[in-house]
Scaffold this active site. Structure first.
Site, PDB file in Angstrom:
ATOM      1  N   LYS A 126       0.717  -1.385   0.123  1.00  0.00           N
ATOM      2  CA  LYS A 126       0.149   0.115  -0.044  1.00  0.00           C
ATOM      3  C   LYS A 126       0.773   1.201   0.079  1.00  0.00           C
ATOM      4  O   LYS A 126       1.751   1.279   0.407  1.00  0.00           O
ATOM      5  CB  LYS A 126      -0.841  -0.133   1.282  1.00  0.00           C
ATOM      6  CG  LYS A 126      -2.066   1.007   1.453  1.00  0.00           C
ATOM      7  CD  LYS A 126      -3.026   0.136   0.511  1.00  0.00           C
ATOM      8  CE  LYS A 126      -4.467   1.031   0.422  1.00  0.00           C
ATOM      9  NZ  LYS A 126      -5.491   0.176  -0.128  1.00  0.00           N
ATOM     10  N   ASP A 166      -7.160   4.520  -4.500  1.00  0.00           N
ATOM     11  CA  ASP A 166      -7.870   4.130  -2.953  1.00  0.00           C
ATOM     12  C   ASP A 166      -8.238   5.737  -2.779  1.00  0.00           C
ATOM     13  O   ASP A 166      -8.643   6.380  -3.593  1.00  0.00           O
ATOM     14  CB  ASP A 166      -6.657   3.800  -2.025  1.00  0.00           C
ATOM     15  CG  ASP A 166      -7.181   3.540  -0.676  1.00  0.00           C
ATOM     16  OD1 ASP A 166      -7.775   2.353  -0.572  1.00  0.00           O
ATOM     17  OD2 ASP A 166      -7.305   4.396   0.200  1.00  0.00           O
TER      18      ASP A 166
HETATM   19  P1  NDP Z   1     -12.819   8.092  -2.751  1.00  0.00           P
HETATM   20  O1  NDP Z   1     -11.911   8.977  -2.277  1.00  0.00           O
HETATM   21  O2  NDP Z   1     -13.528   7.943  -3.844  1.00  0.00           O
HETATM   22  O3  NDP Z   1     -14.305   8.230  -1.469  1.00  0.00           O
HETATM   23  C1  NDP Z   1     -13.918   8.326  -0.296  1.00  0.00           C
HETATM   24  C2  NDP Z   1     -15.298   8.762   0.523  1.00  0.00           C
HETATM   25  O4  NDP Z   1     -15.077   8.582   1.967  1.00  0.00           O
HETATM   26  C3  NDP Z   1     -15.887  10.155   0.304  1.00  0.00           C
HETATM   27  O5  NDP Z   1     -16.975  10.355   0.365  1.00  0.00           O
HETATM   28  C4  NDP Z   1     -15.032  10.861   1.579  1.00  0.00           C
HETATM   29  O6  NDP Z   1     -15.708  12.170   1.716  1.00  0.00           O
HETATM   30  C5  NDP Z   1     -15.286   9.967   2.479  1.00  0.00           C
HETATM   31  N1  NDP Z   1     -14.327   9.811   3.392  1.00  0.00           N
HETATM   32  C6  NDP Z   1     -12.847   9.811   3.179  1.00  0.00           C
HETATM   33  N2  NDP Z   1     -12.349  10.062   4.484  1.00  0.00           N
HETATM   34  C7  NDP Z   1     -13.088  10.387   5.341  1.00  0.00           C
HETATM   35  C8  NDP Z   1     -12.654  10.956   6.626  1.00  0.00           C
HETATM   36  N3  NDP Z   1     -11.632  10.806   7.352  1.00  0.00           N
HETATM   37  N4  NDP Z   1     -14.071  11.090   7.396  1.00  0.00           N
HETATM   38  C9  NDP Z   1     -15.343  11.102   6.668  1.00  0.00           C
HETATM   39  N5  NDP Z   1     -15.481  10.552   5.490  1.00  0.00           N
HETATM   40  C10 NDP Z   1     -14.356  10.344   4.740  1.00  0.00           C
HETATM   41  O7  NDP Z   1     -12.169   6.528  -2.020  1.00  0.00           O
HETATM   42  P2  NDP Z   1     -13.095   5.223  -2.278  1.00  0.00           P
HETATM   43  O8  NDP Z   1     -14.291   5.013  -2.352  1.00  0.00           O
HETATM   44  O9  NDP Z   1     -12.081   4.512  -3.381  1.00  0.00           O
HETATM   45  O10 NDP Z   1     -12.540   4.625  -0.748  1.00  0.00           O
HETATM   46  C11 NDP Z   1     -13.511   4.263   0.192  1.00  0.00           C
HETATM   47  C12 NDP Z   1     -12.862   3.417   1.167  1.00  0.00           C
HETATM   48  O11 NDP Z   1     -12.897   1.751   0.372  1.00  0.00           O
HETATM   49  C13 NDP Z   1     -11.540   3.439   1.675  1.00  0.00           C
HETATM   50  O12 NDP Z   1     -11.507   2.629   2.843  1.00  0.00           O
HETATM   51  C14 NDP Z   1     -10.740   2.511   0.859  1.00  0.00           C
HETATM   52  O13 NDP Z   1      -9.679   2.120   1.376  1.00  0.00           O
HETATM   53  C15 NDP Z   1     -11.506   1.332   0.536  1.00  0.00           C
HETATM   54  N6  NDP Z   1     -11.472   0.559  -0.741  1.00  0.00           N
HETATM   55  C16 NDP Z   1     -11.363   1.131  -1.720  1.00  0.00           C
HETATM   56  C17 NDP Z   1     -11.274   0.232  -2.927  1.00  0.00           C
HETATM   57  C18 NDP Z   1     -10.958   0.833  -4.413  1.00  0.00           C
HETATM   58  O14 NDP Z   1     -11.126   0.110  -5.308  1.00  0.00           O
HETATM   59  N7  NDP Z   1     -11.280   2.241  -4.657  1.00  0.00           N
HETATM   60  C19 NDP Z   1     -10.982  -1.091  -3.125  1.00  0.00           C
HETATM   61  C20 NDP Z   1     -11.242  -1.490  -1.430  1.00  0.00           C
HETATM   62  C21 NDP Z   1     -11.397  -0.894  -0.631  1.00  0.00           C
HETATM   63  P3  NDP Z   1     -14.877  13.465   1.031  1.00  0.00           P
HETATM   64  O15 NDP Z   1     -15.005  13.553  -0.334  1.00  0.00           O
HETATM   65  O16 NDP Z   1     -15.700  14.541   1.787  1.00  0.00           O
HETATM   66  O17 NDP Z   1     -13.366  13.310   1.682  1.00  0.00           O
HETATM   67  O1  2IT Z   2      -7.990  -1.398  -0.434  1.00  0.00           O
HETATM   68  C1  2IT Z   2      -7.902  -1.983  -1.748  1.00  0.00           C
HETATM   69  O2  2IT Z   2      -7.961  -3.081  -1.894  1.00  0.00           O
HETATM   70  C2  2IT Z   2      -7.747  -1.020  -2.748  1.00  0.00           C
HETATM   71  N1  2IT Z   2      -7.947   0.187  -2.770  1.00  0.00           N
HETATM   72  C3  2IT Z   2      -7.756  -1.394  -4.287  1.00  0.00           C
HETATM   73  C4  2IT Z   2      -6.087  -2.043  -4.382  1.00  0.00           C
HETATM   74  C5  2IT Z   2      -5.962  -2.292  -6.062  1.00  0.00           C
HETATM   75  O3  2IT Z   2      -4.650  -2.771  -6.289  1.00  0.00           O
HETATM   76  O4  2IT Z   2      -6.847  -2.283  -6.755  1.00  0.00           O
END
Ligand code: NDP
Ligand code: 2IT
Length: 448
Positions: A126, A166
């Site tokens: 990561k 992420d």
């Molecule tokens: P994005 O940046 O697209 O969205 C994140 C969302 O969470 C936004 O709505 C953001 O609000 C909110 N958020 C982030 N940080 C905070 C905080 N500290 N407090 C409150 N709200 C918060 O990220 P993703 O959707 O990609 O990721 C969301 C989660 O999923 C994370 O935990 C990530 O690690 C996990 N994840 C993502 C994957 C992927 O493929 N993208 C795969 C597996 C897991 P705002 O815009 O206001 O900051």
């Molecule tokens: O938390 C996760 O699994 C991710 N942000 C996606 C990682 C990836 O390599 O697609």
């Protein structure tokens, strides 16, 4: 003291200033007790727990860039290459002001087990930076991404370490980083996933984490003879994972009534309008107040301190999709009091340890992020396969494989829990199933 407790004590001593990393390690090691007890001599002799909790290496570097006023800004970049026993390091890049080494280590550690669960050959890693993309111009984002990749490019490669998106890193950022890698290394290769479709990206990668979360949730409910159609859901977040979780929940006939961002949340009893949410978040990059302004049925609530936000509503399914530790014990009590059926994690470690235990003790079906959100990285691995064979598959083909992978993950974690006498404990099932494969590979490869 048993082997697990010995290693836990050492990890706590060595990493005292990293609470999120310690939380992740404690959850995993605690639930591995049945496997470790059954093979203690083998694992102890090979120092498997000491090795799996210590990253192969952690890289930290300066990221200087110039803002639109001509001022030089400096951020800190990270890449933690945790474990490559079963494949090249694989995991996303988080861009958020809260990022520090402990957060990247917790995410990298979780990624080892998650990636193993996908059944595909990918190790755990990561990275990210404390850079805040909010309010930055496209040129500033490009300047940051180019500087970040200038340093990171020394350590990654299609068969070495393959980063992806992420929090804060989406298609725009991956594009700028890919361009800089190509320029520095002179190599057009699958070094990043989540790429644009015109230069090696995979169809369905954008949707994969959210869709995968719902495929797994549906498999879980089916196994308990519950029909997802007609169920009401609370989703937190409004980013990549949340948006496509909401979309797939609606495809399956459920109704999502909430979403949130860091400044507030929406309650929309008629169901979230996904197309409007995409317009506000993906196109305009605006706040949720704009969603509420365009949607008469929606209430917007600004976030203050201590309230339950999206977890206060009476729902059947809870899907946390924002960030770590966003669902605490008080929220869990509220969900249970309102009769929630399942909690399945789209985000990484969104539920605190106390809340997880409370939900499980009260009969809530609970699947943690390592299993439930593995669809994103699994589809990244499918993107790597397509890059290697220099072909691209149709949306239906990728989506079909994703659905199959999520159903297999559910079957495997359910089976692992049964094998070790903790039937229905999907947290333990996921950690055990993920661990066994990595530990076997580590032992087979000798001391490294
Ligand atoms: P994005 O940046 O697209 O969205 C994140 C969302 O969470 C936004 O709505 C953001 O609000 C909110 N958020 C982030 N940080 C905070 C905080 N500290 N407090 C409150 N709200 C918060 O990220 P993703 O959707 O990609 O990721 C969301 C989660 O999923 C994370 O935990 C990530 O690690 C996990 N994840 C993502 C994957 C992927 O493929 N993208 C795969 C597996 C897991 P705002 O815009 O206001 O900051
Ligand atoms: O938390 C996760 O699994 C991710 N942000 C996606 C990682 C990836 O390599 O697609």
């Amino acid at each position: 003291m048993g082997y697990v407790d010995e290693v836990l004590a050492k990890v706590k001593e060595k990493n005292a200033s990293e609470p999120e990393f310690l939380q992740a390690v404690e959850e995993v090691l605690d639930s591995l007790r049945p496997v470790i007890d059954a093979n203690e001599e083998l694992y102890r002799k090979n120092a498997i727990l000491e090795r799996i909790t210590e990253p192969d290496r952690q890289i930290m570097f300066r990221v200087p860039w110039v803002d639109d006023k001509g001022q030089v800004q400096v951020n800190r970049g990270y890449r933690v290459q945790f474990n490559n026993a079963i494949g090249p390091y694989k995991g996303g890049l988080r861009l958020h002001p809260s990022v520090n080494l402990g957060i990247i280590k917790f995410l990298g550690f979780e990624q080892i087990f998650k990636n193993s669960l996908t059944t595909l050959p990918i190790g755990g890693g990561k990275g990210g930076s404390d850079f805040d993309p909010k309010g930055k111009s496209d040129r500033e984002i490009m300047a940051f991404c180019q500087s970040f990749m200038t340093e990171l490019s020394k350590y990654i490669g299609a068969d070495v370490d393959v980063p992806a998106g992420d929090i804060g890193t989406g298609a725009r950022e991956i594009g700028f980083m890919f361009g800089q890698y190509k320029r520095i290394r002179g190599s057009f290769e699958g070094v990043l996933t989540g790429k644009g479709l015109t230069y090696g990206g995979s169809l369905a990668r954008t949707q994969a984490t959210g869709y995968g979360l719902l495929y797994l949730t549906n498999a879980l409910l089916k196994d308990h003879d519950i029909d997802i159609a007609g169920k009401t859901c609370a989703v937190s977040g409004s980013g990549n994972v949340a948006i496509y979780a909401i979309e797939k929940a609606h495809h399956l006939g459920a109704k999502v009534v909430t979403c949130s961002d860091s400044t507030g949340w929406i309650y929309d009893p008629e169901g979230i309008d996904v197309e409007l949410l995409k317009e506000v978040k993906e196109v305009k990059r605006a706040r949720l107040t704009e969603y509420a302004a365009a949607r008469p049925s929606a209430e917007y609530h600004a976030k203050q301190n201590g309230e339950h936000g999206v977890w206060q509503y009476k729902v059947d399914l809870a899907l946390p999709c924002a960030t770590q530790n966003e669902l605490d014990l008080e929220d869990a009590k509220m969900l249970v009091a309102n009769g929630v059926t399942s909690v399945t994690e789209g985000a990484n470690m969104p539920t605190t340890l106390e809340a997880t235990k409370y939900l499980q003790a009260n009969g809530v079906l609970f699947v943690g992020g390592k299993a439930a959100n593995a669809g994103g990285v699994a589809t990244s691995a499918l993107e790597m396969s397509q890059n290697s064979e220099r072909l691209s598959w149709t949306f239906e083909e990728v989506d079909g494989k994703l659905k199959g992978i999520m159903e297999t993950i559910y079957a495997n974690i359910s089976d692992a829990a049964k094998r070790y006498g903790v039937e229905g404990d999907y947290v333990a099932g996921a950690n055990i199933a993920g661990f066994e494969k990595v530990a076997n590979a580590m032992i087979a490869q000798g001391v490294c």
